[in-house]
Design an enzyme around this catalytic site. Structure first.
Site, PDB file in Angstrom:
ATOM      1  N   ASP A 111      -3.495 -37.320 -80.690  1.00  0.00           N
ATOM      2  CA  ASP A 111      -2.643 -37.404 -81.885  1.00  0.00           C
ATOM      3  C   ASP A 111      -1.425 -36.490 -81.799  1.00  0.00           C
ATOM      4  O   ASP A 111      -0.782 -36.217 -82.804  1.00  0.00           O
ATOM      5  CB  ASP A 111      -3.461 -37.078 -83.145  1.00  0.00           C
ATOM      6  CG  ASP A 111      -4.126 -35.717 -83.080  1.00  0.00           C
ATOM      7  OD1 ASP A 111      -3.961 -35.007 -82.074  1.00  0.00           O
ATOM      8  OD2 ASP A 111      -4.825 -35.355 -84.051  1.00  0.00           O
ATOM      9  N   LYS A 162      -9.148 -22.569 -85.923  1.00  0.00           N
ATOM     10  CA  LYS A 162      -8.961 -22.568 -87.378  1.00  0.00           C
ATOM     11  C   LYS A 162      -9.328 -21.207 -87.988  1.00  0.00           C
ATOM     12  O   LYS A 162     -10.326 -21.079 -88.719  1.00  0.00           O
ATOM     13  CB  LYS A 162      -9.791 -23.680 -88.036  1.00  0.00           C
ATOM     14  CG  LYS A 162      -9.751 -25.014 -87.288  1.00  0.00           C
ATOM     15  CD  LYS A 162      -8.874 -26.048 -87.939  1.00  0.00           C
ATOM     16  CE  LYS A 162      -8.438 -27.151 -87.007  1.00  0.00           C
ATOM     17  NZ  LYS A 162      -9.391 -28.149 -86.589  1.00  0.00           N
ATOM     18  N   ASP A 221       1.402 -32.426 -84.371  1.00  0.00           N
ATOM     19  CA  ASP A 221       0.107 -33.099 -84.444  1.00  0.00           C
ATOM     20  C   ASP A 221       0.234 -34.057 -85.626  1.00  0.00           C
ATOM     21  O   ASP A 221       0.317 -33.618 -86.776  1.00  0.00           O
ATOM     22  CB  ASP A 221      -0.989 -32.055 -84.676  1.00  0.00           C
ATOM     23  CG  ASP A 221      -2.353 -32.693 -84.946  1.00  0.00           C
ATOM     24  OD1 ASP A 221      -2.398 -33.866 -85.361  1.00  0.00           O
ATOM     25  OD2 ASP A 221      -3.370 -32.007 -84.760  1.00  0.00           O
TER      26      ASP A 221
HETATM   27  N1  GDD Z   1     -14.077 -39.095 -77.993  1.00  0.00           N
HETATM   28  C1  GDD Z   1     -14.084 -38.221 -79.000  1.00  0.00           C
HETATM   29  N2  GDD Z   1     -15.292 -37.847 -79.541  1.00  0.00           N
HETATM   30  N3  GDD Z   1     -12.911 -37.738 -79.438  1.00  0.00           N
HETATM   31  C2  GDD Z   1     -12.937 -36.848 -80.462  1.00  0.00           C
HETATM   32  C3  GDD Z   1     -14.135 -36.425 -81.071  1.00  0.00           C
HETATM   33  C4  GDD Z   1     -15.383 -36.960 -80.574  1.00  0.00           C
HETATM   34  O1  GDD Z   1     -16.496 -36.656 -81.038  1.00  0.00           O
HETATM   35  N4  GDD Z   1     -13.818 -35.535 -82.051  1.00  0.00           N
HETATM   36  C5  GDD Z   1     -12.470 -35.429 -82.052  1.00  0.00           C
HETATM   37  N5  GDD Z   1     -11.936 -36.216 -81.092  1.00  0.00           N
HETATM   38  C6  GDD Z   1     -10.516 -36.363 -80.731  1.00  0.00           C
HETATM   39  C7  GDD Z   1      -9.612 -36.785 -81.882  1.00  0.00           C
HETATM   40  O2  GDD Z   1      -9.499 -38.197 -81.899  1.00  0.00           O
HETATM   41  C8  GDD Z   1      -8.297 -36.121 -81.524  1.00  0.00           C
HETATM   42  O3  GDD Z   1      -7.488 -36.903 -80.657  1.00  0.00           O
HETATM   43  C9  GDD Z   1      -8.710 -34.888 -80.750  1.00  0.00           C
HETATM   44  O4  GDD Z   1     -10.068 -35.081 -80.363  1.00  0.00           O
HETATM   45  C10 GDD Z   1      -8.569 -33.610 -81.568  1.00  0.00           C
HETATM   46  O5  GDD Z   1      -9.262 -33.763 -82.796  1.00  0.00           O
HETATM   47  P1  GDD Z   1      -8.547 -33.465 -84.192  1.00  0.00           P
HETATM   48  O6  GDD Z   1      -9.513 -33.845 -85.241  1.00  0.00           O
HETATM   49  O7  GDD Z   1      -7.203 -34.067 -84.222  1.00  0.00           O
HETATM   50  O8  GDD Z   1      -8.470 -31.889 -84.140  1.00  0.00           O
HETATM   51  P2  GDD Z   1      -7.458 -30.918 -84.890  1.00  0.00           P
HETATM   52  O9  GDD Z   1      -6.107 -31.494 -84.970  1.00  0.00           O
HETATM   53  O10 GDD Z   1      -8.085 -30.471 -86.162  1.00  0.00           O
HETATM   54  O11 GDD Z   1      -7.437 -29.643 -83.907  1.00  0.00           O
HETATM   55  C11 GDD Z   1      -7.251 -29.813 -82.511  1.00  0.00           C
HETATM   56  O12 GDD Z   1      -5.881 -30.029 -82.191  1.00  0.00           O
HETATM   57  C12 GDD Z   1      -4.991 -28.925 -82.495  1.00  0.00           C
HETATM   58  C13 GDD Z   1      -3.598 -29.300 -81.996  1.00  0.00           C
HETATM   59  O13 GDD Z   1      -3.165 -30.459 -82.556  1.00  0.00           O
HETATM   60  C14 GDD Z   1      -7.770 -28.550 -81.812  1.00  0.00           C
HETATM   61  O14 GDD Z   1      -7.781 -28.823 -80.418  1.00  0.00           O
HETATM   62  C15 GDD Z   1      -6.898 -27.334 -82.119  1.00  0.00           C
HETATM   63  O15 GDD Z   1      -7.335 -26.222 -81.349  1.00  0.00           O
HETATM   64  C16 GDD Z   1      -5.446 -27.645 -81.791  1.00  0.00           C
HETATM   65  O16 GDD Z   1      -4.609 -26.527 -82.152  1.00  0.00           O
HETATM   66 MG    MG Z   2      -5.264 -33.335 -84.549  1.00  0.00          MG
END
Ligand code: GDD
Ligand code: MG
Length: 334
Positions: A111, A162, A221
């Site tokens: 994303d 977080k 993001d």
């Molecule tokens: N296959 C799979 N299975 N993908 C997953 C799963 C799972 O169980 N859980 C999450 N994802 C994928 C989501 O689709 C997304 O592309 C990515 O992992 C990150 O998940 P998000 O839900 O978007 O996390 P976030 O935005 O809260 O936080 C993450 O991204 C930040 C930067 O944008 C973390 O990596 C943070 O540390 C980071 O700063």
């Molecule tokens: Mg994200």
């Protein structure tokens, strides 16, 4: 280079939009986010990618019938239950045979949109001989991200996912693009849920094997309501470097309607005197006469004289004539 792209999350924060379309397939200025992400990985040397899927795999298979996206060859690893980020990487990398090849590989959150030059990240990774390297980006409010503290060489001293207020003062956060040596897969068996942010990275930090590479490139993001809309609008300003069709040619826009700093998708209809400001109309959205849409993303229908501000309207979303909505999700998807 091979890549694992994480696209298996539920996209909860973007409901109800993601009830119809998984987050990575939502359009950003009329091109799926994943296609923009893949194009940027391809520019940096990625030739093959395994999509790490769980929730709703079918739309991905349909979206790329030739198993190729922006010139990158695709394979699919479908989890039978959510394995969380590190579980997903371990599972998908094995599925694609990355563990056997013994090569350096890339991982990307599905994303994120960034102008990061991936080849620069790889070069930095090789220069430090680290087991893993994270792209870092500065943000104003780090509470929604993985916050990273490094020394002057870029070695990561602390990774806090977080953080609660006061836990860290660093403004550099995990940008969601990683380079790994294949040996890192020993830490990610891919058979049970495991978090890269809460388990694997802190473990690699303890061994001094995790580095961060900070850049000031454009980065967002797009996974939250405000940032999804912003990612679209930002691209209108970044037209010189990205392919952008702001207003699809087959949309029907009344002469007296005003469209300002907005994106209009295929087959949308905008009625007389309607005003669209800082918003995204997704394929098939209909906005009736005299409606006002501000800072919102719309898949469904907005009735005449309605006003929506900071809203997400799903594919079945109906905003009745004259309604005034702020910060709402229609249908309510919480
Ligand atoms: N296959 C799979 N299975 N993908 C997953 C799963 C799972 O169980 N859980 C999450 N994802 C994928 C989501 O689709 C997304 O592309 C990515 O992992 C990150 O998940 P998000 O839900 O978007 O996390 P976030 O935005 O809260 O936080 C993450 O991204 C930040 C930067 O944008 C973390 O990596 C943070 O540390 C980071 O700063
Ligand atoms: Mg994200």
């Amino acid at each position: 280079m091979h890549a694992v792209v994480l696209v298996g999350g539920f996209g909860t924060r973007l409901r109800p939009l993601t009830l119809a379309t998984p987050k990575p397939l939502l359009p950003i200025a009329n091109l799926p986010l994943l296609e923009r992400l893949m194009a940027s990985l391809a520019r940096g040397g990625v030739t093959n990618a395994v999509l790490s899927l769980g929730f709703k795999p079918e739309p991905f298979l349909r979206a790329f019938p030739s198993n190729s996206c922006a010139g990158v060859k695709l394979t699919y690893a479908v989890e039978d239950r959510p394995l969380d980020t590190a579980g997903a990487i371990g599972f998908a990398a094995r599925h694609a045979g990355i563990h056997k090849r013994g090569e350096t590989f890339l991982v990307a959150n599905g994303d994120v949109l960034t102008d990061l030059d991936v080849s620069g990240l790889v070069a930095f990774h090789k220069s430090t001989k680290a087991q893993a390297t994270i792209h870092l980006t500065p943000v104003e409010d780090s509470s929604q991200y993985g916050v990273v503290e490094t020394d002057s060489q870029g070695r990561v001293l602390r990774f806090v996912e977080k953080p609660s207020p006061g836990q860290t003062t660093s403004r550099n956060v995990n940008g969601g693009t990683y380079i790994f040596e294949s040996s890192a897969l020993d830490r990610m068996p891919g058979v049970a849920p495991m978090s890269i942010e809460r388990e694997t990275f802190p473990e690699i930090v303890k061994e001094g094997q995790l580095f961060g590479f900070a850049t000031n490139d454009y980065w967002i993001d797009a996974g939250r309501p405000d940032s999804y809309v912003r990612a679209n609008i930002d691209l209108l300003q970044r037209k010189s470097i990205h392919k952008v069709e702001a207003i699809c040619s087959d949309s029907q826009i009344a002469k007296s309607a005003t469209i300002t700093q907005s994106v209009v998708g295929r087959g949308c209809k905008v009625g007389e005197n309607a005003q669209i400001l800082g918003s995204v109309l997704l394929e098939g959205a209909t906005i009736d006469d005299n409606a006002i849409v501000i800072n919102s993303a719309v898949m469904g229908h907005i009735g005449s004289f309605a006003q929506v501000n900071d809203c997400l309207i799903g594919v079945d979303g109906e905003v009745r004539s004259g309604a005034v909505l702020r910060d709402a999700k229609v249908p309510d998807a919480s």
